[in-house]
Design an enzyme around this catalytic site. Sequence first.
Site, PDB file in Angstrom:
ATOM      1  CB  CYS A 159     107.542  42.127   5.505  1.00 23.30           C
ATOM      2  SG  CYS A 159     106.678  43.526   4.801  1.00 23.30           S
ATOM      3  CG  HIS A 200     110.398  40.771   2.604  1.00 20.52           C
ATOM      4  ND1 HIS A 200     109.182  40.304   2.147  1.00 20.52           N
ATOM      5  CD2 HIS A 200     110.238  42.105   2.828  1.00 20.52           C
ATOM      6  CE1 HIS A 200     108.326  41.316   2.122  1.00 20.52           C
ATOM      7  NE2 HIS A 200     108.938  42.413   2.517  1.00 20.52           N
ATOM      8  CG  ASN A 236     106.708  44.276   0.112  1.00 22.27           C
ATOM      9  OD1 ASN A 236     106.323  43.207   0.589  1.00 22.27           O
ATOM     10  ND2 ASN A 236     107.229  45.238   0.856  1.00 22.27           N
TER      11      ASN A 236
END
Length: 330
Positions: free
Chosen positions: A117, A257, A287
């Site tokens: 990520c 994020h 996500n």
Amino acid sequence: MAEAAIGVRIAGLGKSLGENILTNEDLERMVDTSDEWIRTRTGIGTRHIAARQTATSDLALRAARQALDHARLAPSDLDLIIVATVTPDMAFPSVACLLQAELAAGHAAAFDLSAACSGFLYSLDVGARFIQSGRYQHVLVVGAETLSRITDYSDRRTCVLFGDGAGAAVLEPAPAGKGMLSSVLGADGNGRDLMYLPAGGSRRPASMETVQTGLHYIKMNGNEVFKYAVRIMGDVTTQALSGAGLGVADVDLFIPHQANYRIIDATARRLGLPPEKVFVNIERYGNMSAATIPIALREAEEEGRLRDGAIVVLAAFGGGLTWAASVWRW
Ligand code: UT7
């Protein structure tokens, strides 16, 4: 790290999303979960899932074309393509090479970068160094994922979280003091078991047994990742701000994020950032790993939130463990 005399700015942004939408109600029919649980524990309402025939490079291509249009550049202007992904079309060639061919970006070098990520922020840093060194003028940086391909849709602890998409940014030289002001990267491989994909690599190649025991799906210790994320997101943001000689009060927009709304909220509270300065789109997308931040950037641009001179902070954490943050003057 403080920046060199050549600045690096983002000249164009693009995004693309998986074609199909998976709602919490759909998930209620697949596993023992509820819209209420998902919303209160994660903030997620829907996520985009790539159509069967769509691979990561297809999403990357759509985002890249939009970013090039936005930057008013042609693929032939590109010197380098970096794609951050943990869900490449195949082990090799890289998604970046597939993208280079599809774009017809003839003279660009191309490689993928793996930092889960945090991959997009790692890639921005790497791309910026190539420009600051004087070696390249235009670098395309893409975060692209099809996490649905490595998600176990019978595991309620993970399948509610992830979605598919890609975001792209074109980097170019800028006057010193504009664009990237600082960037911090970090990693701790001791946390490698907190989020990982057990099989399909050289340690455990694909076999009947790995497929039958679900080892090609993401495994995650959600509680531990949550605790680490809240701590590291605050710390890395503070470090990046201090590297730029700035404080939290200088921040106009914080783009974290998008993994869990509670992580975003806790990070903002720890930093003392008011909600209106924090960009959140997790409700629609879930996500998307390396794709979340470039997609959020493109949407912030569309919403007019990236005004000239604004101080924008990007921060991410992910598998590895990895983390990163960068500070930009727009
Ligand atoms: O990019 C980085 C990727 N990963 C992350 O950022 C993940 C970070 N972690 C998280 O976001 C959260 O830990 C989760 C959303 C994954 C889980 O939320 P939580 O509040 O930490 O829940 P929990 O794991 O402590 O589970 C609480 C309960 C458990 O039931 P019991 O054992 O208390 O009876 C779980 O089995 O909730 C249960 N549970 C669910 N219930 C309904 C777990 N997933 C679900 C679900 N629906 N989808």
